[in-house]
Motif scaffolding. Structure first.
Motif, PDB file in Angstrom:
ATOM      1  N   LEU A 228      76.098  22.059  71.369  1.00  0.00           N
ATOM      2  CA  LEU A 228      75.321  23.215  71.834  1.00  0.00           C
ATOM      3  C   LEU A 228      75.263  23.249  73.355  1.00  0.00           C
ATOM      4  N   THR A 229      75.389  24.457  73.913  1.00  0.00           N
ATOM      5  CA  THR A 229      75.295  24.617  75.363  1.00  0.00           C
ATOM      6  C   THR A 229      74.386  25.792  75.693  1.00  0.00           C
ATOM      7  N   SER A 230      73.973  25.852  76.944  1.00  0.00           N
ATOM      8  CA  SER A 230      73.201  26.997  77.445  1.00  0.00           C
ATOM      9  C   SER A 230      73.201  26.938  78.962  1.00  0.00           C
ATOM     10  N   GLY A 231      72.691  27.977  79.577  1.00  0.00           N
ATOM     11  CA  GLY A 231      72.497  27.963  81.017  1.00  0.00           C
ATOM     12  C   GLY A 231      71.308  27.087  81.379  1.00  0.00           C
ATOM     13  N   PRO A 232      71.047  26.917  82.674  1.00  0.00           N
ATOM     14  CA  PRO A 232      69.958  26.044  83.125  1.00  0.00           C
ATOM     15  C   PRO A 232      68.569  26.652  83.001  1.00  0.00           C
ATOM     16  N   VAL A 253      74.888  17.725  69.008  1.00  0.00           N
ATOM     17  CA  VAL A 253      74.926  17.292  70.404  1.00  0.00           C
ATOM     18  C   VAL A 253      74.531  18.469  71.290  1.00  0.00           C
ATOM     19  N   SER A 254      73.615  18.223  72.216  1.00  0.00           N
ATOM     20  CA  SER A 254      73.195  19.273  73.144  1.00  0.00           C
ATOM     21  C   SER A 254      73.583  18.908  74.568  1.00  0.00           C
ATOM     22  N   LEU A 255      74.338  19.810  75.199  1.00  0.00           N
ATOM     23  CA  LEU A 255      74.622  19.712  76.627  1.00  0.00           C
ATOM     24  C   LEU A 255      73.959  20.879  77.352  1.00  0.00           C
ATOM     25  N   SER A 256      72.889  21.363  76.763  1.00  0.00           N
ATOM     26  CA  SER A 256      72.157  22.516  77.281  1.00  0.00           C
ATOM     27  C   SER A 256      71.690  22.282  78.711  1.00  0.00           C
ATOM     28  N   GLY A 257      72.078  23.173  79.616  1.00  0.00           N
ATOM     29  CA  GLY A 257      71.653  23.087  81.001  1.00  0.00           C
ATOM     30  C   GLY A 257      72.269  21.969  81.797  1.00  0.00           C
ATOM     31  N   GLN A 258      73.262  21.274  81.222  1.00  0.00           N
ATOM     32  CA  GLN A 258      73.832  20.098  81.889  1.00  0.00           C
ATOM     33  C   GLN A 258      75.183  20.355  82.548  1.00  0.00           C
ATOM     34  N   LEU A 259      75.751  21.534  82.341  1.00  0.00           N
ATOM     35  CA  LEU A 259      77.114  21.790  82.800  1.00  0.00           C
ATOM     36  C   LEU A 259      77.171  22.926  83.814  1.00  0.00           C
ATOM     37  N   SER A 260      78.020  22.768  84.808  1.00  0.00           N
ATOM     38  CA  SER A 260      78.347  23.894  85.680  1.00  0.00           C
ATOM     39  C   SER A 260      79.258  24.829  84.888  1.00  0.00           C
ATOM     40  N   LEU A 261      79.483  26.016  85.400  1.00  0.00           N
ATOM     41  CA  LEU A 261      80.345  26.950  84.682  1.00  0.00           C
ATOM     42  C   LEU A 261      81.790  26.445  84.569  1.00  0.00           C
ATOM     43  N   GLN A 263      82.666  23.333  84.395  1.00  0.00           N
ATOM     44  CA  GLN A 263      82.586  22.263  83.392  1.00  0.00           C
ATOM     45  C   GLN A 263      82.467  22.838  81.987  1.00  0.00           C
ATOM     46  N   LEU A 264      81.703  23.902  81.850  1.00  0.00           N
ATOM     47  CA  LEU A 264      81.605  24.584  80.553  1.00  0.00           C
ATOM     48  C   LEU A 264      82.980  25.106  80.140  1.00  0.00           C
ATOM     49  N   ALA A 265      83.743  25.605  81.101  1.00  0.00           N
ATOM     50  CA  ALA A 265      85.100  26.073  80.807  1.00  0.00           C
ATOM     51  C   ALA A 265      85.954  24.933  80.271  1.00  0.00           C
ATOM     52  N   ALA A 266      85.838  23.757  80.879  1.00  0.00           N
ATOM     53  CA  ALA A 266      86.595  22.595  80.407  1.00  0.00           C
ATOM     54  C   ALA A 266      86.195  22.225  78.984  1.00  0.00           C
ATOM     55  N   LEU A 267      84.896  22.300  78.700  1.00  0.00           N
ATOM     56  CA  LEU A 267      84.403  22.009  77.350  1.00  0.00           C
ATOM     57  C   LEU A 267      84.962  23.010  76.343  1.00  0.00           C
ATOM     58  N   ILE A 268      84.898  24.294  76.675  1.00  0.00           N
ATOM     59  CA  ILE A 268      85.368  25.352  75.776  1.00  0.00           C
ATOM     60  C   ILE A 268      86.878  25.282  75.587  1.00  0.00           C
TER      61      ILE A 268
END
Length: 354
Positions: A228-232, A253-261, A263-268
């Motif tokens: 799971l992800t979200s903005g900060p 697993v939650s990476l909510s608020g933990q990633l820059s955009l 980094q989120l791109a790398a995850l996706i």
């Protein structure tokens, strides 16, 4: 292409809007580089949207307008803006493509002194001053029913380019990928995973937390790892916490608020599937060619659907009545996506995971 056009060496693109808008200007950059490979293409954007394109190698330089300048007082703000305009004028651009509709963008365009200055002919900007800021105006009405990517590309018409590149590009660094890999390892995510971004800065674009919980439970029971992800924003992180609490599984697993955009791109980019709502991460998934399931409510689907995506879009309007997008109070707490059943989303996901 005329001999005059072949001499184009310096180009400025202006887009002073939000994160998604910034990402969707990349086909304009790609098209310009396809036709003028040696040209230097600069960008002027709002500072907060810089993460969307800061790693995009086709850009020569990024100029920014910083909203924080307003907090420094009128004189300080004027000094910042005058320096920006001076810096832009000193670049001696051949072409300026203004993809924005604000007055400040038009004035900046005019002050660059570029020989070719292209903008939109907009019904709310019929002032002679607006028209004098440009050498070419493209009627927005002629493309108003087209996707934002197509609207952006329409402003290149005066250049009569033989090559059009419609690809949206989302870039990230090796460091971004490394950071994401280490975060996943810390959560013991070593194999394939599905990214779910249930949030948007506008809550009327969101699905019910309880439905997300049911979907996650069903997917995990079928052997899928969910991240799971979200903005900060605290409200977005609170939504993710509510979803997790509603799940029977404790392996989410939650990476909510933990990633820059980026980094989120790398995850996706390395995910098996992306599931989300009408938001920036959805556009990122489409650009990265990650299969996606997108949930849409009362947005203009023909403008904002994921561009050239792999996957499926579920529109709440197929399940009941929605308000006109122009009539929606963006601050409402109404969840228009509630019309979409869990089972239909689950079936769409299964279809992509085959």
């Amino acid at each position: 292409m005329s001999e005059k056009m072949k001499l184009i060496q310096r180009v400025l693109i202006i887009k002073l809007r939000h994160h998604g808008d910034t990402l969707l200007i990349t086909p304009v950059i790609n098209t310009l580089k396809a036709n003028f490979p040696n040209a230097k293409v600069d960008i002027l954007i709002n500072k907060e949207t810089m993460p969307m394109i800061e790693h995009f190698s086709s850009i020569h330089h990024i100029f920014v307008l910083d909203k924080a300048w307003k907090n420094e007082g009128k004189l300080a703000r004027l000094r910042h803006e005058w320096k920006l305009i001076t810096d832009l004028r000193n670049q001696q651009y051949d072409v300026v493509i203004n993809l924005a509709d604000q007055w400040n963008s038009a004035i900046i365009t005019r002050f660059t002194g570029a020989k070719i200055r292209v903008g939109y002919d907009i019904y709310k900007r019929q002032s002679p001053i607006w028209k004098k800021c440009f050498t070419h105006l493209i009627p927005l009405g002629s493309v108003d029913n087209k996707h934002i990517v197509e609207q952006n590309l329409a402003l290149l018409q005066p250049l009569q380019l033989p090559k059009i590149d419609t690809q949206v590009s989302m870039a990230y660094s090796h460091q971004d990928k490394h950071i994401v890999t280490e975060k996943l390892k810390a959560h013991k995510v070593l194999g394939s995973y599905i990214v779910i971004q249930p949030t948007s800065r506008w809550f009327f674009k969101c699905w019910d937390e309880s439905k997300w919980s049911k979907l996650i439970d069903a997917l995990e029971q079928e052997g899928n790892q969910i991240v799971l992800t979200s903005g900060p924003d605290p409200r977005e992180q609170e939504m993710v916490e509510t979803i997790i609490k509603g799940c029977t599984s404790n392996s989410v697993v939650s990476l909510s608020g933990q990633l820059s955009l980026p980094q989120l791109a790398a995850l996706i980019d390395n995910a098996r599937l992306f599931i989300g709502v009408d938001s920036v991460p959805m556009h990122m998934a489409a650009a990265l060619k990650t299969p996606l399931i997108a949930l849409f409510g009362p947005s203009k689907l023909f403008h904002w659907s994921p561009w050239k995506h792999i996957g499926e879009v579920l529109w709440a309007g197929n399940y009941g009545e929605l308000p006109d997008p122009d009539d929606v109070n963006t601050n409402t707490e109404t969840r228009y996506l509630s019309l979409i059943p869990v089972e239909d989303v689950l079936n769409a996901v299964r279809g992509q995971l085959k």
